[in-house]
Each structure stands twice: as structure tokens, then as C-alpha cells.
Motif scaffolding. Structure first.
Motif, PDB file in Angstrom:
ATOM      1  N   ILE A 100      11.993   2.807  -5.334  1.00 18.07           N
ATOM      2  CA  ILE A 100      11.929   3.762  -6.452  1.00 18.07           C
ATOM      3  C   ILE A 100      11.773   3.010  -7.767  1.00 18.07           C
ATOM      4  CG2 ILE A 100      13.303   5.390  -7.815  1.00 18.07           C
ATOM      5  CD1 ILE A 100      14.519   6.366  -5.148  1.00 18.07           C
ATOM      6  N   ARG A 101      12.583   1.974  -7.933  1.00 18.04           N
ATOM      7  CA  ARG A 101      12.536   1.177  -9.161  1.00 18.04           C
ATOM      8  C   ARG A 101      11.157   0.547  -9.348  1.00 18.04           C
ATOM      9  NH1 ARG A 101      17.047  -1.113  -8.389  1.00 18.04           N
ATOM     10  NH2 ARG A 101      16.295  -2.799  -7.064  1.00 18.04           N
ATOM     11  N   GLU A 102      10.593   0.035  -8.280  1.00 12.82           N
ATOM     12  CA  GLU A 102       9.319  -0.666  -8.384  1.00 12.82           C
ATOM     13  C   GLU A 102       8.115   0.277  -8.435  1.00 12.82           C
ATOM     14  OE1 GLU A 102       9.049  -3.773  -9.032  1.00 12.82           O
ATOM     15  OE2 GLU A 102      11.201  -4.147  -8.848  1.00 12.82           O
ATOM     16  N   ALA A 103       8.245   1.449  -7.859  1.00  7.08           N
ATOM     17  CA  ALA A 103       7.132   2.412  -7.890  1.00  7.08           C
ATOM     18  C   ALA A 103       6.970   3.025  -9.274  1.00  7.08           C
ATOM     19  CB  ALA A 103       7.359   3.503  -6.847  1.00  7.08           C
ATOM     20  N   GLY A 104       8.094   3.246  -9.955  1.00  4.98           N
ATOM     21  CA  GLY A 104       8.027   3.823 -11.294  1.00  4.98           C
ATOM     22  C   GLY A 104       7.817   5.332 -11.282  1.00  4.98           C
ATOM     23  N   GLU A 105       7.836   5.909 -12.465  1.00  7.91           N
ATOM     24  CA  GLU A 105       7.683   7.356 -12.621  1.00  7.91           C
ATOM     25  C   GLU A 105       6.383   7.842 -11.980  1.00  7.91           C
ATOM     26  OE1 GLU A 105       9.029  11.083 -14.052  1.00  7.91           O
ATOM     27  OE2 GLU A 105      10.015   9.137 -14.371  1.00  7.91           O
ATOM     28  N   GLY A 106       6.508   8.808 -11.079  1.00  3.06           N
ATOM     29  CA  GLY A 106       5.330   9.357 -10.417  1.00  3.06           C
ATOM     30  C   GLY A 106       4.718   8.444  -9.376  1.00  3.06           C
ATOM     31  N   GLY A 107       5.410   7.376  -9.017  1.00  4.58           N
ATOM     32  CA  GLY A 107       4.869   6.402  -8.077  1.00  4.58           C
ATOM     33  C   GLY A 107       4.796   6.933  -6.653  1.00  4.58           C
ATOM     34  N   ARG A 108       3.928   6.303  -5.873  1.00  4.70           N
ATOM     35  CA  ARG A 108       3.751   6.671  -4.472  1.00  4.70           C
ATOM     36  C   ARG A 108       4.231   5.525  -3.584  1.00  4.70           C
ATOM     37  NH1 ARG A 108      -1.519   8.198  -2.318  1.00  4.70           N
ATOM     38  NH2 ARG A 108      -0.345   9.670  -1.014  1.00  4.70           N
ATOM     39  N   ILE A 109       4.963   5.889  -2.538  1.00  5.47           N
ATOM     40  CA  ILE A 109       5.580   4.906  -1.649  1.00  5.47           C
ATOM     41  C   ILE A 109       5.137   5.178  -0.220  1.00  5.47           C
ATOM     42  CG2 ILE A 109       7.757   4.008  -0.749  1.00  5.47           C
ATOM     43  CD1 ILE A 109       9.005   5.116  -3.451  1.00  5.47           C
ATOM     44  N   ALA A 110       4.681   4.139   0.460  1.00  7.60           N
ATOM     45  CA  ALA A 110       4.328   4.244   1.874  1.00  7.60           C
ATOM     46  C   ALA A 110       5.386   3.519   2.693  1.00  7.60           C
ATOM     47  CB  ALA A 110       2.949   3.647   2.132  1.00  7.60           C
ATOM     48  N   CYS A 111       5.998   4.216   3.629  1.00  7.53           N
ATOM     49  CA  CYS A 111       6.982   3.624   4.526  1.00  7.53           C
ATOM     50  C   CYS A 111       6.316   3.456   5.891  1.00  7.53           C
ATOM     51  CB  CYS A 111       8.207   4.515   4.635  1.00  7.53           C
ATOM     52  SG  CYS A 111       9.080   4.782   3.075  1.00  7.53           S
ATOM     53  N   VAL A 112       5.914   2.238   6.187  1.00  2.00           N
ATOM     54  CA  VAL A 112       5.181   1.954   7.423  1.00  2.00           C
ATOM     55  C   VAL A 112       6.172   1.542   8.511  1.00  2.00           C
ATOM     56  CG1 VAL A 112       3.362   0.585   8.491  1.00  2.00           C
ATOM     57  CG2 VAL A 112       3.183   1.221   6.066  1.00  2.00           C
ATOM     58  N   SER A 113       6.344   2.383   9.498  1.00  2.00           N
ATOM     59  CA  SER A 113       7.306   2.133  10.584  1.00  2.00           C
ATOM     60  C   SER A 113       8.709   1.896  10.028  1.00  2.00           C
ATOM     61  CB  SER A 113       6.862   0.934  11.436  1.00  2.00           C
ATOM     62  OG  SER A 113       5.577   1.162  11.969  1.00  2.00           O
ATOM     63  N   ALA A 114       9.030   2.581   8.931  1.00  2.00           N
ATOM     64  CA  ALA A 114      10.345   2.443   8.295  1.00  2.00           C
ATOM     65  C   ALA A 114      10.883   3.829   7.942  1.00  2.00           C
ATOM     66  CB  ALA A 114      10.243   1.571   7.050  1.00  2.00           C
ATOM     67  N   PRO A 115      11.114   4.678   8.952  1.00  2.00           N
ATOM     68  CA  PRO A 115      11.542   6.053   8.672  1.00  2.00           C
ATOM     69  C   PRO A 115      12.901   6.167   8.014  1.00  2.00           C
ATOM     70  CG  PRO A 115      11.679   5.571  11.026  1.00  2.00           C
ATOM     71  CD  PRO A 115      10.937   4.430  10.397  1.00  2.00           C
ATOM     72  N   PRO A 173      -7.497   4.192   0.247  1.00  2.00           N
ATOM     73  CA  PRO A 173      -7.229   2.756   0.069  1.00  2.00           C
ATOM     74  C   PRO A 173      -6.579   2.468  -1.273  1.00  2.00           C
ATOM     75  CG  PRO A 173      -9.462   3.118   0.881  1.00  2.00           C
ATOM     76  CD  PRO A 173      -8.933   4.463   0.491  1.00  2.00           C
ATOM     77  N   GLN A 174      -5.656   1.499  -1.269  1.00  2.00           N
ATOM     78  CA  GLN A 174      -4.978   1.060  -2.489  1.00  2.00           C
ATOM     79  C   GLN A 174      -4.431   2.235  -3.307  1.00  2.00           C
ATOM     80  OE1 GLN A 174      -8.301  -0.723  -1.869  1.00  2.00           O
ATOM     81  NE2 GLN A 174      -6.814  -1.793  -0.570  1.00  2.00           N
ATOM     82  N   SER A 175      -3.773   3.159  -2.630  1.00  2.00           N
ATOM     83  CA  SER A 175      -3.266   4.347  -3.310  1.00  2.00           C
ATOM     84  C   SER A 175      -1.744   4.408  -3.403  1.00  2.00           C
ATOM     85  CB  SER A 175      -3.778   5.609  -2.603  1.00  2.00           C
ATOM     86  OG  SER A 175      -3.361   5.643  -1.247  1.00  2.00           O
ATOM     87  N   PHE A 176      -1.068   3.335  -2.968  1.00  2.00           N
ATOM     88  CA  PHE A 176       0.394   3.334  -2.994  1.00  2.00           C
ATOM     89  C   PHE A 176       0.916   2.219  -3.893  1.00  2.00           C
ATOM     90  CE2 PHE A 176      -0.708   5.572   0.838  1.00  2.00           C
ATOM     91  CZ  PHE A 176       0.173   6.648   0.822  1.00  2.00           C
ATOM     92  N   ASP A 177       1.861   2.587  -4.763  1.00  2.00           N
ATOM     93  CA  ASP A 177       2.417   1.625  -5.706  1.00  2.00           C
ATOM     94  C   ASP A 177       3.294   0.594  -5.003  1.00  2.00           C
ATOM     95  OD1 ASP A 177       1.678   2.828  -8.497  1.00  2.00           O
ATOM     96  OD2 ASP A 177       2.366   4.518  -7.279  1.00  2.00           O
ATOM     97  N   VAL A 178       3.980   1.032  -3.953  1.00  2.00           N
ATOM     98  CA  VAL A 178       4.801   0.122  -3.146  1.00  2.00           C
ATOM     99  C   VAL A 178       4.573   0.456  -1.675  1.00  2.00           C
ATOM    100  CG1 VAL A 178       7.112  -0.715  -2.603  1.00  2.00           C
ATOM    101  CG2 VAL A 178       6.588   0.025  -4.926  1.00  2.00           C
ATOM    102  N   VAL A 179       4.366  -0.573  -0.876  1.00  2.00           N
ATOM    103  CA  VAL A 179       4.297  -0.400   0.572  1.00  2.00           C
ATOM    104  C   VAL A 179       5.479  -1.141   1.191  1.00  2.00           C
ATOM    105  CG1 VAL A 179       2.995  -0.824   2.686  1.00  2.00           C
ATOM    106  CG2 VAL A 179       1.785  -0.176   0.587  1.00  2.00           C
TER     107      VAL A 179
END
Length: 217
Positions: free
Chosen positions: A69-84, A136-142
Motif C-alpha cells: 500500500i505504501r509503495e503503490a501510493g494513492e490510487g495504486g494498483r497491486i498484483a498479488c501473484v500466487s500470494a492470496p 502490460p506494465q499496469s501495476f505499481d507494485v507486483v
């Protein structure tokens, strides 16, 4: 017929019809037995060892959620790959700022389809086979946690990470993968020690490619 039979209550035809309709509706409802009442509780979906599933402890899931959350920032998108576990913690709305980011969970386990549009079916053996909705390249943090400790698995998951990420990567895997994580994604090992609900035989660590608080935890 005994005297006691005369005292047995009977249901009207209307009541019987309503009751039958209720039973029919109950039988036709989808089976969500793998989910608890709170479907976003860490561990709401039971671990399946056949898919190498090991959920984080609630404390670790919380710390990792705070980090992304901290690294994505306001309105950021986060992808959790095999990390439910982290995805679930983000959706509980108990971590400050979780309402200001969005997240998806990429998983092979179709039980997570219960999360609707946030679920993206993912098979690491086909690392770039993703729906068009995942640009592609649409997530602020993966944040990724490859299911297996093997060079093949991490190499393929790394392809997925590069496809998804705008830049920031948080990898959770065994310490023995340190050199390969550096080679594939230029990641550094953090001091932070993630924990699981079940003890793992291999030392588990986090790796990042940006200045993170986890580096010196």
C-alpha cells in the motif's frame, strides 16, 4: 390411530409449497464450503498441499499489505501473484490505506474465482498467457510468491512479473533463491522474516528492487 396422532400439527398446502421452494433454492446455490463467513480472512480458503500452498501468518500478511500500500501510493494498483494471503488482507479494509488502492490475485487455484473480477487465472507454466484486461506494465507494485523452489518456476514467474510491473517488485521465496532473484530481477534480500501459519522446512525471505523498509526490519 392413537390419540397422540390427533395432536400432530399439519402444514397447509401453501406452507408446504413455500418450504419445498426453499429447499430447492438451497440445493441450487453454489457451494462455497471452502470459504468462511468472512471470505477475506487469511486462511478463508484452506491450504492445499498438492498445489504447494502455505498461507502467511496474519501478522506477516498485514506487514506485506502495509508495504505494498505504501509503495503503490494513492490510487495504486497491486498484483498479488500466487500470494492470496496478501490480497485477502488488502480486501479486509483493516490496513490503513487499503481503501485507496486496488488489487488483483493471480492464482491457479480456481477456488479464488469467488473473488469475482479481482481473480485472474494464472498458470506459471504459461507466464504470459493472461487476459486482455491485464495490461502490460499496469501495476505499481507486483508481489509474487512462486509456488515452487525451482529455477524453472522462478524464471517463469519472473517473466510474468516483468510483464505486469511498472517497476516495483516484492518477491517472497526461499533464501536459496537469492542469487537467481538477483540475476533475473535485480532483487536484494530483506532483513524482514516472513512467517507462515505452518512452519516450512526451508528458510523463507523477501526480496525487493526498491528502497524498502523491509530491507532493515
Amino acid at each position: 390411530m392413537s390419540d397422540s396422532d390427533d395432536d400432530v400439527p399439519t402444514l397447509s398446502a401453501h406452507t408446504l409449497a413455500a418450504l419445498q421452494e426453499f429447499y430447492n433454492d438451497t440445493r441450487s446455490e453454489p457451494d462455497h464450503s471452502s470459504l468462511t463467513t468472512d471470505q477475506f480472512t487469511v486462511g478463508a480458503v484452506e491450504e492445499d498441499w498438492r498445489m504447494s500452498q502455505f498461507w502467511y501468518s496474519d501478522e506477516t500478511a498485514t506487514q506485506l499489505a502495509e508495504e505494498v500500500i505504501r509503495e503503490a501510493g494513492e490510487g495504486g494498483r497491486i498484483a498479488c501473484v500466487s500470494a492470496p494471503s496478501v490480497y485477502q488482507k488488502l480486501k479486509q479494509n483493516v490496513v490503513d490505506g487499503s481503501d485507496r488502492v486496488s488489487a488483483v490475485v493471480l492464482e491457479y487455484d480456481r477456488r479464488f474465482a469467488a473473488y469475482g473480477d479481482d481473480f485472474v487465472f494464472y498458470d506459471y507454466n504459461e507466464p504470459l498467457t493472461l487476459p486482455s484486461s491485464v495490461a502490460p506494465q499496469s501495476f505499481d507494485v507486483v508481489l509474487a510468491d512462486p509456488p515452487y523452489l525451482s529455477e524453472e518456476c522462478l524464471s517463469k514467474v519472473a517473466q510474468t512479473i516483468k510483464h505486469l510491473s511498472k517497476g516495483k517488485v516484492l518477491l517472497c521465496t526461499g533464501a536459496i533463491m537469492e542469487n537467481l532473484a538477483k540475476e533475473l530481477l535485480d532483487l536484494k534480500m530483506c532483513s524482514f522474516l516472513p512467517k507462515h501459519n505452518r512452519n516450512l522446512s526451508n528458510e523463507f525471505r523477501c526480496f525487493v528492487n526498491y528502497p524498502s523498509r523491509l530491507l532493515s526490519c
